[in-house]
Write a protein that holds these residues in place. Structure first.
Motif, PDB file in Angstrom:
ATOM      1  N   ILE A   2      13.170   1.344   3.648  1.00  0.00           N
ATOM      2  CA  ILE A   2      11.728   1.516   3.834  1.00  0.00           C
ATOM      3  C   ILE A   2      11.247   2.630   2.906  1.00  0.00           C
ATOM      4  O   ILE A   2      11.716   3.763   2.992  1.00  0.00           O
ATOM      5  CB  ILE A   2      11.404   1.880   5.293  1.00  0.00           C
ATOM      6  CG1 ILE A   2      11.931   0.807   6.252  1.00  0.00           C
ATOM      7  CG2 ILE A   2       9.891   2.043   5.477  1.00  0.00           C
ATOM      8  CD1 ILE A   2      11.802   1.190   7.714  1.00  0.00           C
ATOM      9  N   GLU A  26      18.297   4.062   5.681  1.00  0.00           N
ATOM     10  CA  GLU A  26      17.304   2.991   5.685  1.00  0.00           C
ATOM     11  C   GLU A  26      15.910   3.462   5.261  1.00  0.00           C
ATOM     12  O   GLU A  26      14.981   2.647   5.204  1.00  0.00           O
ATOM     13  CB  GLU A  26      17.230   2.332   7.070  1.00  0.00           C
ATOM     14  CG  GLU A  26      16.674   3.216   8.174  1.00  0.00           C
ATOM     15  CD  GLU A  26      17.753   4.029   8.880  1.00  0.00           C
ATOM     16  OE1 GLU A  26      18.754   4.375   8.205  1.00  0.00           O
ATOM     17  OE2 GLU A  26      17.586   4.310  10.069  1.00  0.00           O
ATOM     18  N   VAL A  27      15.773   4.779   4.970  1.00  0.00           N
ATOM     19  CA  VAL A  27      14.471   5.323   4.595  1.00  0.00           C
ATOM     20  C   VAL A  27      14.572   6.041   3.256  1.00  0.00           C
ATOM     21  O   VAL A  27      15.508   6.826   3.031  1.00  0.00           O
ATOM     22  CB  VAL A  27      13.948   6.310   5.666  1.00  0.00           C
ATOM     23  CG1 VAL A  27      12.615   6.927   5.217  1.00  0.00           C
ATOM     24  CG2 VAL A  27      13.768   5.599   7.005  1.00  0.00           C
ATOM     25  N   VAL A 112      10.930   7.794  13.453  1.00  0.00           N
ATOM     26  CA  VAL A 112      11.713   6.805  12.707  1.00  0.00           C
ATOM     27  C   VAL A 112      11.521   5.412  13.300  1.00  0.00           C
ATOM     28  O   VAL A 112      11.304   4.421  12.574  1.00  0.00           O
ATOM     29  CB  VAL A 112      13.199   7.196  12.712  1.00  0.00           C
ATOM     30  CG1 VAL A 112      14.051   6.083  12.099  1.00  0.00           C
ATOM     31  CG2 VAL A 112      13.398   8.498  11.951  1.00  0.00           C
ATOM     32  N   ARG A 113      11.565   5.312  14.616  1.00  0.00           N
ATOM     33  CA  ARG A 113      11.383   4.004  15.259  1.00  0.00           C
ATOM     34  C   ARG A 113      10.000   3.433  14.948  1.00  0.00           C
ATOM     35  O   ARG A 113       9.845   2.229  14.704  1.00  0.00           O
ATOM     36  CB  ARG A 113      11.582   4.161  16.774  1.00  0.00           C
ATOM     37  CG  ARG A 113      11.592   2.832  17.523  1.00  0.00           C
ATOM     38  CD  ARG A 113      12.136   2.975  18.934  1.00  0.00           C
ATOM     39  NE  ARG A 113      11.484   4.049  19.659  1.00  0.00           N
ATOM     40  CZ  ARG A 113      12.104   5.118  20.122  1.00  0.00           C
ATOM     41  NH1 ARG A 113      13.394   5.261  19.935  1.00  0.00           N
ATOM     42  NH2 ARG A 113      11.452   6.048  20.792  1.00  0.00           N
ATOM     43  N   LEU A 115       8.146   4.168  12.261  1.00  0.00           N
ATOM     44  CA  LEU A 115       8.155   3.774  10.847  1.00  0.00           C
ATOM     45  C   LEU A 115       8.717   2.361  10.685  1.00  0.00           C
ATOM     46  O   LEU A 115       8.145   1.518   9.980  1.00  0.00           O
ATOM     47  CB  LEU A 115       9.019   4.742  10.038  1.00  0.00           C
ATOM     48  CG  LEU A 115       8.389   5.997   9.456  1.00  0.00           C
ATOM     49  CD1 LEU A 115       9.443   6.774   8.683  1.00  0.00           C
ATOM     50  CD2 LEU A 115       7.226   5.646   8.542  1.00  0.00           C
ATOM     51  N   GLU A 116       9.836   2.118  11.320  1.00  0.00           N
ATOM     52  CA  GLU A 116      10.465   0.802  11.215  1.00  0.00           C
ATOM     53  C   GLU A 116       9.562  -0.275  11.793  1.00  0.00           C
ATOM     54  O   GLU A 116       9.465  -1.381  11.235  1.00  0.00           O
ATOM     55  CB  GLU A 116      11.809   0.827  11.942  1.00  0.00           C
ATOM     56  CG  GLU A 116      12.843   1.739  11.283  1.00  0.00           C
ATOM     57  CD  GLU A 116      14.101   1.913  12.120  1.00  0.00           C
ATOM     58  OE1 GLU A 116      15.127   2.306  11.549  1.00  0.00           O
ATOM     59  OE2 GLU A 116      14.044   1.654  13.344  1.00  0.00           O
ATOM     60  N   ALA A 117       8.869   0.046  12.861  1.00  0.00           N
ATOM     61  CA  ALA A 117       8.012  -0.953  13.503  1.00  0.00           C
ATOM     62  C   ALA A 117       6.821  -1.321  12.625  1.00  0.00           C
ATOM     63  O   ALA A 117       6.527  -2.503  12.428  1.00  0.00           O
ATOM     64  CB  ALA A 117       7.525  -0.415  14.854  1.00  0.00           C
ATOM     65  N   ALA A 119       6.541  -0.921   9.426  1.00  0.00           N
ATOM     66  CA  ALA A 119       7.038  -1.568   8.214  1.00  0.00           C
ATOM     67  C   ALA A 119       7.327  -3.048   8.469  1.00  0.00           C
ATOM     68  O   ALA A 119       7.238  -3.874   7.558  1.00  0.00           O
ATOM     69  CB  ALA A 119       8.304  -0.871   7.717  1.00  0.00           C
ATOM     70  N   ALA A 120       7.667  -3.380   9.717  1.00  0.00           N
ATOM     71  CA  ALA A 120       7.948  -4.765  10.094  1.00  0.00           C
ATOM     72  C   ALA A 120       6.685  -5.510  10.520  1.00  0.00           C
ATOM     73  O   ALA A 120       6.769  -6.648  10.989  1.00  0.00           O
ATOM     74  CB  ALA A 120       8.981  -4.795  11.221  1.00  0.00           C
TER      75      ALA A 120
END
Length: 221
Positions: A2, A26-27, A112-113, A115-117, A119-120
């Protein structure tokens, strides 16, 4: 991976975020901006997937920067990370296009969680902000809101400016001090990037304000 652009004017907090992400494979942090203007420029140059956006910034606000980034790069997800928790700011950020809203009290794991969400393609609201957004959306159906970079109060003030009222009359109408109204007008000028009242009125009229007796937010006077 990401790609993240960090927008934060407090250097210690910005360094903390970069350090947090440095240990995560992952970032990738593709840039750090300390102002809204720099964030808009870097969003075009660094091609981030997610912009982690503080809202209280020097120059243009994080809300205005969010609006400009989304207008130019609709594929970018903006996640607000801020100390500001008032309803007006939360809603202004969402209206500007933010896909998530976290307070700075959030843990590193929460950030972080989230950010991932976003990004998805998901929408994330931390803490009590989700309830506020749902309540506001259920209370304000239908009518598009003009000038999303302004808070609700600033929009009310601009609407009255556009009808020809001076600061003293606006203060009486909204039951505010004249100093508070002056501050709102100053903030409106900065956010709309206009230098005087005439230019602000022109922007208001272009947005449909000041021409009817309707409340700009759809409420009755």
């Amino acid at each position: 991976m990401i790609r993240v652009l960090v927008v934060e004017d407090h250097p210690v907090f910005a360094e903390g975020l970069v350090a947090l992400f440095r240990d995560l494979p992952e970032v990738e942090v593709v840039g750090v901006a300390a102002t809204g203007e720099a964030a808009v420029d870097l969003a075009g140059q660094a091609a981030p997937q997610v912009v982690l956006m503080d809202l209280h910034l020097p120059g243009i606000s994080g809300v205005e920067a969010t609006s400009r980034i989304i207008a130019r790069h609709p594929e970018v997800a903006v996640l607000a990370l801020t100390m500001l928790s008032d309803d007006e700011t939360v809603l202004a950020a969402i209206r500007a296009g933010a896909r998530g809203y976290l307070l700075k009290e959030a843990t590193g794991e929460d950030i972080v969680r989230s950010l991932e969400a976003v990004a998805a393609g998901q929408v994330v609201f931390g803490g009590s902000t989700g309830d506020r957004v749902l309540a506001a959306l259920s209370a304000q159906p239908g009518r598009p809101r003009p000038l999303p970079e302004l808070t609700d109060r600033e929009l009310e003030v601009l609407d009255l400016v556009a009808t020809g009222l001076n600061n003293q009359a606006i203060a009486r109408r909204l039951v505010l001090s004249e100093k508070t109204v002056r501050n709102h007008v100053s903030n409106i000028f900065a956010k709309l990037q206009v230098s005087d009242r005439s230019a602000a009125v022109a922007r208001a009229r272009d947005a449909g304000l000041g021409t009817t007796r309707d409340h700009p937010l759809g409420r009755a006077d």
